[in-house]
Design an enzyme around this catalytic site. Structure first.
Site, PDB file in Angstrom:
ATOM      1  CB  VAL A  42      40.964 105.843 -32.420  1.00  0.00           C
ATOM      2  CG1 VAL A  42      40.290 107.084 -32.980  1.00  0.00           C
ATOM      3  CG2 VAL A  42      41.640 106.142 -31.098  1.00  0.00           C
ATOM      4  N   PRO A  72      16.815 114.215   1.381  1.00  0.00           N
ATOM      5  CG  PRO A  72      18.559 113.076   2.430  1.00  0.00           C
ATOM      6  CD  PRO A  72      17.709 113.055   1.205  1.00  0.00           C
ATOM      7  CG  ASP A 127       7.417 120.871   2.725  1.00  0.00           C
ATOM      8  OD1 ASP A 127       8.591 120.571   2.506  1.00  0.00           O
ATOM      9  OD2 ASP A 127       6.483 120.041   2.761  1.00  0.00           O
ATOM     10  CE  LYS A 178       4.498 123.916  12.603  1.00  0.00           C
ATOM     11  NZ  LYS A 178       4.992 122.899  13.464  1.00  0.00           N
ATOM     12  N   GLY A 236      10.323 116.885   1.394  1.00  0.00           N
ATOM     13  CA  GLY A 236      11.635 116.445   1.875  1.00  0.00           C
ATOM     14  C   GLY A 236      11.651 114.930   2.014  1.00  0.00           C
ATOM     15  CB  THR A 246      13.648 108.135   3.835  1.00  0.00           C
ATOM     16  OG1 THR A 246      13.009 108.707   4.959  1.00  0.00           O
ATOM     17  CG2 THR A 246      14.456 106.923   4.275  1.00  0.00           C
ATOM     18  CG  MET A 272       9.271 114.934  12.658  1.00  0.00           C
ATOM     19  SD  MET A 272       7.613 114.531  12.101  1.00  0.00           S
ATOM     20  CE  MET A 272       7.645 112.766  11.977  1.00  0.00           C
ATOM     21  N   GLY A 332      21.204 116.783   8.078  1.00  0.00           N
ATOM     22  CA  GLY A 332      22.016 115.771   7.392  1.00  0.00           C
ATOM     23  C   GLY A 332      22.043 115.968   5.886  1.00  0.00           C
TER      24      GLY A 332
HETATM   25  C1  LIG Z   1       7.967 115.549   8.511  1.00  0.00           C
HETATM   26  S1  LIG Z   1       9.349 114.517   8.612  1.00  0.00           S
HETATM   27  C2  LIG Z   1       9.652 114.258   6.922  1.00  0.00           C
HETATM   28  C3  LIG Z   1      10.485 113.035   6.639  1.00  0.00           C
HETATM   29  C4  LIG Z   1      10.754 112.853   5.174  1.00  0.00           C
HETATM   30  N1  LIG Z   1       9.547 112.571   4.463  1.00  0.00           N
HETATM   31  C5  LIG Z   1      11.784 111.773   4.906  1.00  0.00           C
HETATM   32  O1  LIG Z   1      11.445 110.734   4.286  1.00  0.00           O
HETATM   33  O2  LIG Z   1      12.934 111.958   5.277  1.00  0.00           O
HETATM   34  C6  LIG Z   1      10.572 115.667   9.083  1.00  0.00           C
HETATM   35  C7  LIG Z   1      11.661 115.041   9.918  1.00  0.00           C
HETATM   36  O3  LIG Z   1      12.515 114.267   9.109  1.00  0.00           O
HETATM   37  C8  LIG Z   1      13.835 114.342   9.618  1.00  0.00           C
HETATM   38  N2  LIG Z   1      14.696 114.969   8.601  1.00  0.00           N
HETATM   39  C9  LIG Z   1      14.353 115.318   7.372  1.00  0.00           C
HETATM   40  N3  LIG Z   1      15.419 115.815   6.710  1.00  0.00           N
HETATM   41  C10 LIG Z   1      16.452 115.755   7.557  1.00  0.00           C
HETATM   42  C11 LIG Z   1      17.821 116.098   7.469  1.00  0.00           C
HETATM   43  N4  LIG Z   1      18.326 116.605   6.351  1.00  0.00           N
HETATM   44  N5  LIG Z   1      18.603 115.903   8.530  1.00  0.00           N
HETATM   45  C12 LIG Z   1      18.105 115.369   9.660  1.00  0.00           C
HETATM   46  N6  LIG Z   1      16.833 115.004   9.799  1.00  0.00           N
HETATM   47  C13 LIG Z   1      16.011 115.202   8.774  1.00  0.00           C
HETATM   48  C14 LIG Z   1      13.773 115.211  10.871  1.00  0.00           C
HETATM   49  O4  LIG Z   1      13.568 114.349  11.962  1.00  0.00           O
HETATM   50  C15 LIG Z   1      12.573 116.044  10.587  1.00  0.00           C
HETATM   51  O5  LIG Z   1      12.026 116.562  11.760  1.00  0.00           O
END
Ligand SMILES: C[S@@+](CC[C@H](N)C(=O)[O-])C[C@H]1O[C@@H](n2cnc3c(N)ncnc32)[C@H](O)[C@@H]1O
Length: 478
Positions: free
Chosen positions: A23, A232, A255, A277, A308, A338, A390, A419
């Site tokens: 200390v 995510p 978004d 959207k 995202g 991602t 997607m 996720g």
């Molecule tokens: C337009 S893309 C965007 C991806 C994003 N830029 C990334 O690096 O994760 C959107 C897709 O990412 C995936 N995604 C993004 N966040 C997610 C999550 N929390 N759980 C599962 N899939 C996810 C899904 O397939 C979703 O339809």
């Protein structure tokens, strides 16, 4: 306020530390860093204090503290007593009270004229945190938070700014003008350059701005766009840089995939604009988002475009950056975790493993009209772990594509919905049952489809969990 926070200059001043333990050594360290001449009185030294001695940072008096012996020393400016002997601590305290010397008895606030705060050291910038001696642990936790928020480059930034203070004073003589100059500079791109070690560039910017102001007066603030990967879902997966830029933005464009808790982290006054959207017929079109950012930046605003995951992985971040480039708007891109990395990790398995998979393919399951198609033949024979973004609507097509090109029907598949969020839902099946399972369980976007032998590692990493959930359908995030 219990204590007045002041920073005192103790360079070359004699200070006394009573005690040779860890200390005492930690407190001695602060005095040493502030340039004091430190004498330590103790019958023996423990390792940390021996380290100071070995480096010539302290003078050691091999003795137990005795008030009478103090006549042999120059009167100390400050005294610390950090021994585990109550009688010694009390003797030090009495001696200091009798001689008007400020004293701190470690861990005994009632015997302290001053306290040593927890410190975030970005010298010359120093942040001191105190709970008035009530909870050193709370002060340390606060310190840890600040440490993560303030990059270490702030030390050099403060030095750089300090060197130009006089020059700016000469170039901008009115006080308000100077304030506006520094505020604009320190909230813009300059700070990022300096903090990330691009000192020559930052210094050139600073010089240019000083000359500009001297010649033309204070210019309109320059706007900027931050394309930020928000991860995510779990807000804790944002990077420090993402958080810092988000908190300095004037306008936030976000978004659907960005968690509300992340948008909450922006400044209260920041304008928030939803550009996702809303439904099939009603959405802000991609080119409009680009132009909206250009317009806001040209008004001098700092615009955070939250995306995202990672902005450059199926995020159309590069398209937005192109619009900015074509309009001469400056921008920064902050990578994000991602979905593939976040979802697999939270589900409890890796994307690569020496025994199962040496490579990963990130694949779009949704193709824009006219785009070059996914090469299922290559994928099926690659040995890659495949992550389809997607892809839920297109699952029958993905399944057929892979099976047709010879992928074994037993290949494990994980479908991870939402996720890394509290609503994460995992479904495990095989390539043969994938499309049917997704339809049966009514799995909705945002979901990832992960295909590959590497999913088997989950059983090795979480044997207890899998024994209870049967390895088929889990709603438990690991
Ligand atoms: C337009 S893309 C965007 C991806 C994003 N830029 C990334 O690096 O994760 C959107 C897709 O990412 C995936 N995604 C993004 N966040 C997610 C999550 N929390 N759980 C599962 N899939 C996810 C899904 O397939 C979703 O339809």
């Amino acid at each position: 306020m219990d204590y007045l926070p002041i920073f005192v200059n103790i360079k070359n001043q004699p200070c006394l530390i009573v005690g040779g333990g860890p200390v005492a050594a930690r407190k001695a360290d602060l005095f040493i860093k502030a340039g004091a001449i430190v004498t330590v009185v103790a019958p023996e030294l423990k390792a940390e204090m021996k380290h100071h001695l070995a480096h010539g940072k302290i003078v050691w008096e091999i003795a137990t503290f005795c008030a009478d012996a103090m006549t042999h020393f120059p009167k100390p400016k400050y005294v610390i007593s950090a021994t585990d002997d109550e009688a010694v601590n009390q003797a030090v305290y009495r001696y200091c009270q009798n001689h008007d010397i400020p004293v701190n008895v470690a861990d005994q606030t009632e015997f302290c004229d001053f306290i040593l705060p927890a410190i975030v050291d970005r010298s010359p910038m120093t942040i001191a945190i105190s709970t008035g001696g009530r909870s050193p642990v709370l002060a340390r936790l606060m310190k840890a938070r600040l440490e993560t928020m303030i990059p270490s480059g702030f030390s050099r930034l403060a030095d750089l700014v300090g060197r130009y203070r006089q020059k700016v004073k000469e170039a901008i003589t009115d006080l308000d003008g100077r304030k506006a100059f520094w505020e604009e500079l320190l909230e813009g791109a300059f700070i990022d350059k300096a903090v990330h070690g691009k000192f020559a560039e930052a210094e050139a910017d600073l010089e240019r701005k000083i000359n500009q102001v001297a010649e033309q007066g204070q210019p309109l603030p320059e706007g900027e766009v931050y394309l930020i990967g928000a991860g995510p879902g779990d807000p804790d997966l944002m990077t420090f840089k993402a958080l810092r830029l988000l908190q300095q933005a004037d306008v936030i464009l976000y978004d659907r995939l960005v968690a509300p808790e992340i948008i909450e982290m922006a400044r209260r006054e920041a304008e928030r604009i939803y550009v996702g959207k809303k439904d099939k017929w009603h959405k802000v079109q991609q080119p409009d988002i680009g132009l909206m950012m250009v317009e806001l930046a040209k008004q001098g605003k700092r615009v955070a475009r939250l995306k995202g995951g990672d902005p450059y992985i199926f995020g159309r971040g590069a398209e937005e950056a192109e619009v900015l480039v074509s309009h001469g708007v400056s921008y920064q891109v902050v990578p994000g975790i991602t979905a593939a990395a976040g979802c697999s990790m939270y589900a409890g398995f890796p994307l690569t493993h020496r025994d199962y998979s040496q490579s990963v393919s990130l694949v779009t399951g949704h193709q824009q009209a006219g785009a070059k198609g996914v090469d299922y033949g290559r994928l099926a024979n690659s040995g890659d772990t495949m992550v389809f973004y997607m892809g839920v609507k297109n699952a029958p097509h993905i399944q057929a594509g892979l099976l047709e090109h010879g992928m074994p029907k037993e290949t494990p598949v994980a479908v991870i919905e939402k996720g890394t969020t509290p609503e994460q839902k995992e479904t495990y099946c095989t390539l043969e049952t994938m499309a049917e399972t997704i339809a049966q369980k009514n799995i909705k976007p945002p979901s990832l489809i992960i295909v590959g032998e590497v999913i088997k590692v989950r059983a090795r990493l979480h044997p207890v969990l899998l024994a209870s959930d049967g390895q088929s359908d889990s709603q438990v995030a690991v």
